[in-house]
Design an enzyme around this catalytic site. Structure first.
Site, PDB file in Angstrom:
ATOM      1  CE1 TYR A 147      40.114  33.203  31.075  1.00 33.77           C
ATOM      2  CE2 TYR A 147      37.910  32.205  31.745  1.00 33.77           C
ATOM      3  CZ  TYR A 147      38.814  33.088  31.119  1.00 33.77           C
ATOM      4  OH  TYR A 147      37.913  34.064  30.156  1.00 33.77           O
ATOM      5  CD  GLU A 154      40.921  39.199  34.995  1.00 33.36           C
ATOM      6  OE1 GLU A 154      39.998  39.988  34.243  1.00 33.36           O
ATOM      7  OE2 GLU A 154      41.691  38.203  34.841  1.00 33.36           O
TER       8      GLU A 154
END
Length: 221
Positions: A147, A154
Site C-alpha cells: 500500500y 500514485e
C-alpha cells in the site's frame, strides 16, 4: 428460490474474481518481462491494455456493494477504485509523457501483486467456501508494504503529470459556453493530490483494523 439465488451469486462472483485475477496476472507477467527485456521505461507499453481492462473491471465492485452482492462498504471501495481509475485513464492514458517514469514500474508491480492475492483469495472463498490460511495471511499482510509503495507511486506520478496537465489544458472547459460552466483539470488534479494527504493514512488505518479482525478470527476458528 433463495438457495438458487445464493448459488447463482457464488458462481457469478467466482467467475468475476478469477477472470480479473487472470487479468492482473497478465499485468504482472508483462511488467516483469518488460523490466527484464527493456527496463523501466518500457513497462507501460507492455502492460497498457491488460492494465486498463483489469483496473476498469473493478468498477463492478462498486456495483456489487451497491446491490448487496458483497459486504464491502462502498465508502471504502469507491475512493480506492476511483483513484486508481484516475491514474490509469486520467494520467497514464491521457498524458503519454508520464509513461516512461520509473514510478510506473513500482505502481504496476504494487497494484498487480496486491490484486493477484486479493482476487485469488475471494475467488477461492466463492468457489470452495474457504481460503487457505497462508492466502488469508497474504491477503491481510502484504498491504503493509504494497500500500505505501503503491500510494507513493500514485502521488509521484500525479505530481510528475502536473506540468503536462497545465500546459495541455486537456479536459478543461472554459467560459463562456452554453452550459455556463467551467472546469479546470489542473485544479482538479491538485485537489486530488491534496486528498491523498488525509485519505491515505485513513485508508491504511482502516486496512489495519480489517487485518486485526480477519487474523484474530482465523486464530479462533
Amino acid at each position: 428460490m433463495a438457495g438458487f439465488l445464493s448459488t447463482l451469486r457464488r458462481i457469478y462472483l467466482s467467475l468475476y474474481n478469477w477472470t480479473v485475477f487472470v487479468g492482473w496476472f497478465q499485468v504482472l507477467y508483462f511488467a516483469v518481462k518488460a523490466l527484464r527485456e527493456g527496463g523501466p521505461t518500457t513497462v507501460y507499453g507492455f502492460v497498457e491494455r491488460p492494465l486498463q481492462l483489469a483496473q476498469t473491471a473493478a468498477v463492478m465492485e462498486i456495483l456489487h456493494g451497491l446491490v448487496g452482492l458483497v459486504r464491502s462498504p462502498v465508502s471504502a471501495t469507491l475512493p480506492q477504485i476511483g483513484s486508481r481509475l484516475f491514474l490509469t485513464w486520467g494520467i497514464l492514458w491521457s498524458f503519454p509523457e508520464t509513461r516512461a517514469h520509473i514510478l510506473v514500474s513500482s505502481l504496476v508491480i504494487s497494484w498487480s501483486i496486491t490484486e493477484i492475492i486479493r482476487y485469488s483469495f475471494f475467488g477461492m472463498k466463492e468457489a470452495f467456501g474457504f481460503a487457505p490460511s497462508w492466502l488469508l495471511w497474504l491477503r491481510y499482510s502484504t498491504f503493509l508494504i504494497l500500500y505505501p509503495t503503491g500510494i507513493t507511486s500514485e502521488v509521484g506520478l500525479l505530481y510528475v503529470a502536473l506540468p503536462y496537465i497545465k500546459a495541455s489544458e486537456k479536459y478543461c472547459i472554459r467560459m463562456p459556453n452554453k452550459w455556463n460552466f467551467s472546469f479546470d483539470y489542473f485544479s482538479a488534479s491538485i485537489l486530488a493530490l491534496a486528498i491523498y494527504i488525509p485519505g491515505s493514512p485513513h485508508m491504511y488505518q482502516y486496512m489495519l483494523g480489517q487485518r486485526r479482525k480477519a487474523l484474530s478470527k482465523s486464530k479462533t476458528a
